[in-house]
Scaffold this motif. Sequence first.
Motif, PDB file in Angstrom:
ATOM      1  N   SER A  17      13.712  -2.033 -19.338  1.00  0.00           N
ATOM      2  CA  SER A  17      12.775  -0.986 -19.749  1.00  0.00           C
ATOM      3  C   SER A  17      12.844  -0.703 -21.249  1.00  0.00           C
ATOM      4  N   TYR A  36      11.575   5.963 -20.153  1.00  0.00           N
ATOM      5  CA  TYR A  36      10.998   5.983 -18.809  1.00  0.00           C
ATOM      6  C   TYR A  36      11.692   6.999 -17.918  1.00  0.00           C
ATOM      7  N   PRO A  90       7.664   2.604 -13.851  1.00  0.00           N
ATOM      8  CA  PRO A  90       8.399   1.480 -14.442  1.00  0.00           C
ATOM      9  C   PRO A  90       7.465   0.536 -15.181  1.00  0.00           C
ATOM     10  N   PRO A  91       7.912  -0.036 -16.288  1.00  0.00           N
ATOM     11  CA  PRO A  91       7.034  -0.880 -17.101  1.00  0.00           C
ATOM     12  C   PRO A  91       6.591  -2.151 -16.394  1.00  0.00           C
TER      13      PRO A  91
END
Length: 248
Positions: free
Chosen positions: A103, A119, A126-127
């Motif tokens: 992340s 985050y 979540p990316p």
Amino acid sequence: MLRLVPLILLLSLNACAALFTPRQPLPIAEVMAMRKANTPGDEIIRRIRQSGTAYALRGSDFYKLKAAGLQDPVLDYLQQSFVDDLDLLTRYWVLGENLGGCSFCYPQPVNVDTMQSGYAATGAPPPTRYVLNKPPGTPVWVPASLPASTRRMNVEQIIQLTKSGTPDAQLIDQLQHSRLDNVIGVGGFGTIRTRPAAGLSGSALANLHDVGVSDAVLDAVQAQFLAQFIEAERLRYQNWGKGPGSMR
């Protein structure tokens, strides 16, 4: 020599641990703490660059950061580094690569009102969550697609419409159904460049607030700009190696 073997192994393990220890993004609160300590802008930029951090800033975040004391060159660097990361994410997305689940490798979500970033700190998704038509790590507030419209708008028109009293909802609707002029491809499409130009700078967004543009409209301007940027970079990477006329 045998006595040195354990020492050599220990040093090697420490070196490997240092090499593979994930870097930590620089929290936005630390950036503001440096500013409050009167740290020069170029030193703040150096610290952010050294940490490898980019911040996923909305349009209204820039004037809030400016009001909190960040200098224009720092605001411009924050926008440019954000654009740089989105360019990388778009390239990986097009070419079938990825940054995995780290992340800290992605632009960090920010809540400027609470001066939290990351985050976990902001509760952002979540990316690596898959979103159709967007590179992984793109903020959720950036549109996944753009309308097929021939309507054009520019920053001066946004200012004039604001001053004429156009309601925010109407202005945002126009923005979402238009293409922004003079903010995409300002560095040219004919060459492969290592750093795409942010055609809408951080200081420019902050200054729009000074002439009366609201938070909601600033956020819409930034979201539309970034969506257009991703679209343009996607086309550019899809046409790599096809000649200078491939973007026409």
